[in-house]
Enzyme design. Structure first.
Site, mmCIF file in Angstrom:
data_model
loop_
_atom_site.group_PDB
_atom_site.id
_atom_site.type_symbol
_atom_site.label_atom_id
_atom_site.label_comp_id
_atom_site.label_asym_id
_atom_site.label_seq_id
_atom_site.Cartn_x
_atom_site.Cartn_y
_atom_site.Cartn_z
ATOM 1 N N PRO A 7 0.942 -1.143 0.180
ATOM 2 C CA PRO A 7 0.036 -0.063 -0.085
ATOM 3 C C PRO A 7 0.940 1.227 -0.102
ATOM 4 C CG PRO A 7 -0.832 -1.458 1.796
ATOM 5 C CD PRO A 7 0.633 -2.124 1.002
ATOM 6 N N GLU A 8 0.580 2.244 -0.867
ATOM 7 C CA GLU A 8 1.272 3.429 -0.820
ATOM 8 C C GLU A 8 0.289 4.626 -0.088
ATOM 9 O OE1 GLU A 8 2.781 4.325 -4.732
ATOM 10 O OE2 GLU A 8 2.635 2.371 -5.415
ATOM 11 N N ARG A 119 1.149 -12.937 5.401
ATOM 12 C CA ARG A 119 2.703 -13.362 5.495
ATOM 13 C C ARG A 119 3.405 -12.865 6.575
ATOM 14 N NH1 ARG A 119 4.367 -11.068 -0.123
ATOM 15 N NH2 ARG A 119 6.362 -12.243 0.297
#
Ligand SMILES: [Zn+2]
Length: 280
Positions: A7-8, A119
Site C-alpha cells: 500500500p502506498e 505473510r
C-alpha cells in the site's frame, strides 16, 4: 493484476481515515496478542500493559504508516506492507477473515480491532511521543503538504544522478510514493523514469510536482488502487485501478498518443511501464 505491491500513500490514507471514523474515541478494554513476531519496539507483555484502558484519540497517516494516537501519549504505528490489514470485527466478520489475525484489541463498545497479516511481513510498533518523533524524523517530506513545492522537489532531484523514478520512491526523501504512483506521475509529467534526477529542470519539476499531487489526490478519492493482497479497512478493494494510465498496462496503448506502452525491470528492479514517445 499480477504484481505484488505494498500500500502506498493513497491506500494507507484510506485505511487511516476509515479507522478514524470507526474507532476514534474508543477505549481499549482487552489486548490479546496471538503472533508476537509482528510486534516492534515492545514485548507482547508491555504492549498489552500499555494499551489496556488507553483511549484512541485519532487514526492518521504518516508516509506508509497508519498511526493511532492514544491518550496515554503512546502511539500504535502500523506498517501493513504486503498483506497486513486492520479489520474491525463487529460480529459480522467471517472466521476465514480472522484466520490470520495476529492481535485483537477489544474496544469498550464490544467491537474488536484486529491486525491481520497472511505473510506477517508487516509490523505493529508501540512508541512514546519522543520515540515516534525520532522514528519519523528519518522520513522524507509529505507530498500532500504545502511545503512540498516545486522548488523543494527540484532541490531533491538536483542532489542526485540516480534515476528520477528511484528518487521519487526513496522514503527518506519523499514519503509515501511507491512503484504504482511513481510510474503514474512520471507518465503524466512526460518524464522518462530512467533519466538522472539531476537532469530534471525546474520547469519539469513543477509539472512533476503537480502530477504527483494530482495522482495521489485522485487515488485517495477512489480509495486507492486495487491489487492482489491489498484490502482497505472495510475489506474492499480500491477503485483507482480503473484510472491507471501506465501501471500494469505494459503492451497496451498509451492513453495520450496511442503508442504501445513498454514494460521494463531495468531501471530499479521493479516494474516500470512507460510510453517511449511521450516520455523522452
Ligand atoms: Zn504516449
Amino acid at each position: 493484476m499480477s504484481s505484488r505491491e505494498v500500500p502506498e500513500l493513497p491506500e494507507t490514507e484510506t485505511i487511516a481515515r476509515d479507522l478514524d471514523g470507526a474507532i476514534r474515541g474508543r477505549q481499549i478494554k482487552k489486548v490479546s496478542v496471538r503472533k508476537a513476531d509482528v510486534l516492534r519496539e515492545v514485548s507482547a507483555r508491555t504492549f498489552a500493559k500499555r494499551l489496556l484502558d488507553a483511549r484512541i484519540l485519532r487514526s492518521w497517516r504518516r508516509a506508509k504508516l497508519v498511526v493511532l494516537d492514544l491518550d496515554t501519549g503512546d502511539r500504535i504505528v502500523v506498517q501493513p506492507r504486503f498483506t497486513g490489514a486492520l479489520l474491525i470485527d463487529d460480529g459480522e466478520l467471517k472466521q476465514s477473515e480472522l484466520n490470520y489475525s495476529t492481535m485483537r484489541l477489544t474496544l469498550d463498545d464490544g467491537r474488536a480491532l484486529h491486525y491481520s497479516d497472511v505473510r506477517r511481513l508487516g509490523t505493529v510498533a508501540l512508541m512514546n511521543s519522543d520515540r515516534f518523533e525520532e522514528y519519523t524524523s528519518k522520513l522524507g517530506i509529505e507530498p500532500l503538504d504545502r511545503s512540498f513545492t516545486a522548488a523543494h522537489l527540484s532541490a531533491v532531484l538536483r542532489a542526485t544522478s540516480q534515476p528520477v523514478k528511484k528518487v521519487l520512491m526513496e522514503q527518506r526523501k519523499i514519503a509515501g510514493i511507491g512503484n504504482i504512483y511513481a510510474n503514474e506521475a512520471l507518465w503524466r509529467a512526460r518524464i522518462d523514469p530512467s533519466r538522472p534526477a539531476a537532469s530534471v529542470g525546474l520547469e519539469e519539476a513543477t509539472l512533476l510536482r503537480s502530477s504527483i499531487v494530482g495522482v495521489l489526490k485522485e487515488a485517495i478519492e477512489a480509495r486507492g488502487t486495487s491489487f492482489r493482497d491489498y484490502r482497505d479497512a472495510r475489506g474492499e478493494r480500491g477503485g483507482f485501478v480503473e484510472k491507471l494510465d501506465v501501471y500494469g498496462r505494459g503492451g497496451s496503448s498509451c492513453h495520450r498518443c496511442g503508442s504501445k506502452l513498454v514494460a521494463t525491470h531495468a531501471i530499479d528492479g521493479r516494474a516500470t511501464v512507460m510510453c517511449i514517445r511521450c516520455q523522452h
